[in-house]
Design a protein around this motif. Sequence first.
Motif, PDB file in Angstrom:
ATOM      1  N   TYR A 322      45.326  37.640  39.023  1.00  0.00           N
ATOM      2  CA  TYR A 322      45.643  37.607  40.268  1.00  0.00           C
ATOM      3  C   TYR A 322      45.224  36.763  41.249  1.00  0.00           C
ATOM      4  CZ  TYR A 322      45.372  42.834  38.382  1.00  0.00           C
ATOM      5  OH  TYR A 322      46.058  43.408  37.310  1.00  0.00           O
ATOM      6  N   ILE A 323      45.969  36.687  42.303  1.00  0.00           N
ATOM      7  CA  ILE A 323      45.241  35.838  43.339  1.00  0.00           C
ATOM      8  C   ILE A 323      45.249  36.370  44.245  1.00  0.00           C
ATOM      9  CG2 ILE A 323      47.047  33.357  42.361  1.00  0.00           C
ATOM     10  CD1 ILE A 323      48.672  34.200  44.271  1.00  0.00           C
ATOM     11  N   HIS A 324      44.409  35.306  45.072  1.00  0.00           N
ATOM     12  CA  HIS A 324      44.048  36.848  46.724  1.00  0.00           C
ATOM     13  C   HIS A 324      44.161  35.673  47.675  1.00  0.00           C
ATOM     14  CE1 HIS A 324      42.460  39.483  43.904  1.00  0.00           C
ATOM     15  NE2 HIS A 324      41.843  39.105  43.624  1.00  0.00           N
ATOM     16  N   PRO A 325      45.464  35.665  48.637  1.00  0.00           N
ATOM     17  CA  PRO A 325      45.196  35.336  49.323  1.00  0.00           C
ATOM     18  C   PRO A 325      44.138  35.980  51.131  1.00  0.00           C
ATOM     19  CG  PRO A 325      47.852  35.511  49.029  1.00  0.00           C
ATOM     20  CD  PRO A 325      46.350  35.867  48.168  1.00  0.00           C
ATOM     21  N   LEU A 326      43.388  34.957  51.980  1.00  0.00           N
ATOM     22  CA  LEU A 326      42.327  35.743  52.307  1.00  0.00           C
ATOM     23  C   LEU A 326      41.880  34.956  53.895  1.00  0.00           C
ATOM     24  CD1 LEU A 326      39.787  35.325  51.515  1.00  0.00           C
ATOM     25  CD2 LEU A 326      40.131  36.999  49.822  1.00  0.00           C
ATOM     26  N   ALA A 327      42.130  35.864  54.732  1.00  0.00           N
ATOM     27  CA  ALA A 327      40.792  34.588  55.973  1.00  0.00           C
ATOM     28  C   ALA A 327      39.532  34.883  55.684  1.00  0.00           C
ATOM     29  CB  ALA A 327      41.557  35.384  57.103  1.00  0.00           C
ATOM     30  N   VAL A 328      39.072  33.889  55.440  1.00  0.00           N
ATOM     31  CA  VAL A 328      37.134  34.480  55.766  1.00  0.00           C
ATOM     32  C   VAL A 328      36.432  33.961  56.797  1.00  0.00           C
ATOM     33  CG1 VAL A 328      35.406  33.758  54.161  1.00  0.00           C
ATOM     34  CG2 VAL A 328      37.816  33.562  53.179  1.00  0.00           C
ATOM     35  N   GLN A 329      35.591  34.564  57.266  1.00  0.00           N
ATOM     36  CA  GLN A 329      34.162  33.734  58.203  1.00  0.00           C
ATOM     37  C   GLN A 329      32.946  33.623  57.687  1.00  0.00           C
ATOM     38  OE1 GLN A 329      36.715  36.790  61.717  1.00  0.00           O
ATOM     39  NE2 GLN A 329      36.373  35.185  62.484  1.00  0.00           N
ATOM     40  N   HIS A 330      32.382  32.708  58.198  1.00  0.00           N
ATOM     41  CA  HIS A 330      31.112  32.842  57.764  1.00  0.00           C
ATOM     42  C   HIS A 330      30.625  32.959  58.806  1.00  0.00           C
ATOM     43  CE1 HIS A 330      32.615  30.143  54.146  1.00  0.00           C
ATOM     44  NE2 HIS A 330      33.830  29.884  55.547  1.00  0.00           N
ATOM     45  N   ILE A 331      29.034  33.799  57.915  1.00  0.00           N
ATOM     46  CA  ILE A 331      28.439  34.613  58.957  1.00  0.00           C
ATOM     47  C   ILE A 331      26.814  34.093  58.386  1.00  0.00           C
ATOM     48  CG2 ILE A 331      27.264  36.198  60.499  1.00  0.00           C
ATOM     49  CD1 ILE A 331      29.558  38.476  58.838  1.00  0.00           C
ATOM     50  N   PRO A 332      26.229  33.332  59.088  1.00  0.00           N
ATOM     51  CA  PRO A 332      25.236  32.768  58.460  1.00  0.00           C
ATOM     52  C   PRO A 332      24.179  33.542  58.313  1.00  0.00           C
ATOM     53  CG  PRO A 332      25.384  31.689  60.310  1.00  0.00           C
ATOM     54  CD  PRO A 332      26.271  32.551  60.411  1.00  0.00           C
ATOM     55  N   GLY A 333      23.420  33.228  57.222  1.00  0.00           N
ATOM     56  CA  GLY A 333      22.619  34.099  56.201  1.00  0.00           C
ATOM     57  C   GLY A 333      23.192  35.359  55.598  1.00  0.00           C
ATOM     58  N   TYR A 334      24.353  35.725  55.810  1.00  0.00           N
ATOM     59  CA  TYR A 334      24.547  37.018  55.372  1.00  0.00           C
ATOM     60  C   TYR A 334      26.274  36.874  54.049  1.00  0.00           C
ATOM     61  CZ  TYR A 334      22.337  39.282  58.483  1.00  0.00           C
ATOM     62  OH  TYR A 334      21.140  40.289  59.409  1.00  0.00           O
ATOM     63  N   MET A 335      26.812  36.925  53.606  1.00  0.00           N
ATOM     64  CA  MET A 335      27.822  37.400  52.634  1.00  0.00           C
ATOM     65  C   MET A 335      29.676  36.884  53.661  1.00  0.00           C
ATOM     66  SD  MET A 335      27.634  40.180  49.805  1.00  0.00           S
ATOM     67  CE  MET A 335      29.256  39.519  49.634  1.00  0.00           C
ATOM     68  N   ASP A 336      30.136  35.706  53.600  1.00  0.00           N
ATOM     69  CA  ASP A 336      31.932  35.944  53.989  1.00  0.00           C
ATOM     70  C   ASP A 336      32.119  37.421  54.031  1.00  0.00           C
ATOM     71  OD1 ASP A 336      30.335  33.424  53.595  1.00  0.00           O
ATOM     72  OD2 ASP A 336      31.834  33.091  52.524  1.00  0.00           O
ATOM     73  N   ALA A 337      32.403  36.872  55.879  1.00  0.00           N
ATOM     74  CA  ALA A 337      33.441  38.654  55.789  1.00  0.00           C
ATOM     75  C   ALA A 337      34.601  37.936  55.385  1.00  0.00           C
ATOM     76  CB  ALA A 337      33.957  38.683  57.040  1.00  0.00           C
ATOM     77  N   ALA A 338      35.974  38.606  54.712  1.00  0.00           N
ATOM     78  CA  ALA A 338      36.694  38.480  53.996  1.00  0.00           C
ATOM     79  C   ALA A 338      37.531  39.312  54.811  1.00  0.00           C
ATOM     80  CB  ALA A 338      37.255  38.392  53.254  1.00  0.00           C
ATOM     81  N   ARG A 339      38.664  38.702  55.800  1.00  0.00           N
ATOM     82  CA  ARG A 339      39.073  38.995  56.585  1.00  0.00           C
ATOM     83  C   ARG A 339      41.128  39.572  55.842  1.00  0.00           C
ATOM     84  NH1 ARG A 339      35.186  41.803  59.041  1.00  0.00           N
ATOM     85  NH2 ARG A 339      34.812  40.316  60.293  1.00  0.00           N
ATOM     86  N   GLY A 340      41.744  41.022  55.671  1.00  0.00           N
ATOM     87  CA  GLY A 340      42.931  41.146  55.210  1.00  0.00           C
ATOM     88  C   GLY A 340      43.117  40.921  53.952  1.00  0.00           C
ATOM     89  N   PRO A 341      42.103  41.028  53.395  1.00  0.00           N
ATOM     90  CA  PRO A 341      42.325  40.315  51.521  1.00  0.00           C
ATOM     91  C   PRO A 341      43.823  40.908  51.228  1.00  0.00           C
ATOM     92  CG  PRO A 341      40.555  42.121  51.722  1.00  0.00           C
ATOM     93  CD  PRO A 341      41.303  41.640  53.418  1.00  0.00           C
TER      94      PRO A 341
END
Length: 703
Positions: A322-341
Amino acid sequence: MSITTRTRRSRSTVLTAATLGVLLATGAVVSAPAAFAAEVPPAVTAPATTAPAAPAADAPAAKAAPAAKAANEAAKPELTVNPPASIGHGGQAVEFTETITNPGTAETTFTLKLDANADFARSQDRVTIEHRAADGTWKPVALAFSLNNGCHFTGEITDLTVAAGATKTVQLRIATPTNNDWGNWDTAVKLSSAVLDPAAKTVLAESTKEFKAKALTVQTKDAPTGMVAGGAPAEFDVTFTNASASRYTDVDKVVEADGRSTLQVRKADGSWENITGEPSSQPGSERVTYHLTGDQTLAPNGSDTRHVRLAFTADAPLGKTYIHPLAVQHIPGYMDAARGPQFVEINLTAAPVVGKPELAVNAPASIGHGGQAVEFTETITNPGTAEATFALKLDASNGFARSQDRITLDYRAADGTWKPVTLAFSQTNGFHFTGEITDLTVAAGATKTVQLRIATPLNNDWGGSDTPIKLSSAVLDPAAKTVLAESAKEIVAKALTVQVKDAPTSMVAGGAPAEFDVTFANASASRYTDVDKIVEADSRSTLQVRKADGSWENITGTASGSDRVVYHLTSDKTIAPGSNDTRHVRLAFTADAPLGKSYVHPQAVQQTPGFAPAVRGPQNVEIELTAAPAATGTGTATGTTVRNAGFSTTTTGTTTTGTTSVAAGGELAHTGSDGMEKAAMGAGALLLAGIGALFASRRRRSA
């Protein structure tokens, strides 16, 4: 929604402070008008009979200010809200405005209450609102979070003073900051706005608007479903889309895949950039993340498409991967927010044993400029033990084919019809016409023959001479585009030619015609169906063409300007491959033709729709045109024949007869009892005496 309350007053009830004072001083009974009611206790009116025991001079001043305030409060403010069309989850704030209108007669101060309700914003700071302060800076609106029929974020902007009859526009902006537990779907945001009395907190005007908090999306196009470990890469698109009015500056555009893979991204210039995968931080994980670009921006209502090339190494585990194209936003102190995976399932198989293919090209020796296409074949042989699919790349180049469509290629499709090969035109070391035929599947140990045809369509600025076309053919791996077999052949694009045989170099105006041959030659493998075979000459000429039965056909010239005419020798416009068409003609000039050099131009003409005619193989025949020589001499004819300017006479006794005939080859033939010409001393006198009869005599062919 704006709520406006106005008090109706009759003209007679609008009193000035001075008039009111006079009426009170005189004891008149006046009911308090609604416009002034705010300064009068509820349900209290002025005494019915007497005024308060105050000096008459003080009464107007005592009542003027309360009356003005009451009139202002009776006119409720209006509220107009222009919300954003949308905002983006985790995107930058989007500006909007709310406008308060004060229809009253006095300056008034209000409070603007804001409440944003988003069902999935389940904790503090999931929605933020700011307003632009008087100094131009953005200030946060302190929002209280509550759970009551939704998730509410409520706050106020105070001290909004609006002049009488004026408006105040409040500049605002709203956002839903990045959060990793919501924001992967579109969410409705309900914005409730209210103008409050700052003291009583009563609602004077209100509005409710709804808009969307939109999620980033990721789409893949043409992603593979099956690949070969250690085999050719697959190309596909990954598109990151922002459908909101927010701008993004922190979107990491990535593809996550097995670590036994490689990935390239196509750059703006068409070249490929190798991307190094970032190993996973999870212990024991074989996964890597490919960052497709350093550009982390997405414009409002914009998208960013990246064309990638993915391959797997020979040691990659077979089966589903499997491959996963996605948009990632980084949140200091938290897990990354993966958008539209997205996830793409690929079936990874072992490479079959495939031998290197072979290519045999049977190119035509020649084609004709402007002629019909010539067929040929190219054959691919697959010597391997597994079926394989190839692409056939074709490149035809020539130094004079200077624009699109000067060379065309077609292939015969599976349904038997001819389909054009789409050719890209380019200029690099000559002019190239390049295209591909894809999906050529060849069974193991078998061959596939591709039927093709090539042409140089009619064009009037090239094609007048023979020019070589280099045909380069290559068998490609359809995924990697690597060359597996290739061939180069040369094809000569040949021009039509025109030859003239036995054309005269001199003739007599008004004299005998000359006969000669005009040959239209096609030395190519093309067939022609549009060749106009002509002779262009002075308009004071006549022309005949010999027909198949030996008789002569008079050709009427078509005026072509400047005292010239065009003779169309035949209606047959065809010339078969590798063949000629010869026309035997008879040309003469009338007595009034201008003496001196005259020019005759046999040529082949092809008509290009929308262009000037394309003239092929033009010839230039120069003829010196002279006057008929004057007849001279004395004596008596004694049974002799005299030739002069193409005529013959025979004299027997005292009777003179004259005949004229033209023999094959352009010579005038004589007639007589013995068929012999004899010189006579009196020929000149006889010709002068009988010139009228000679011109009227019948010409006939010599036996």
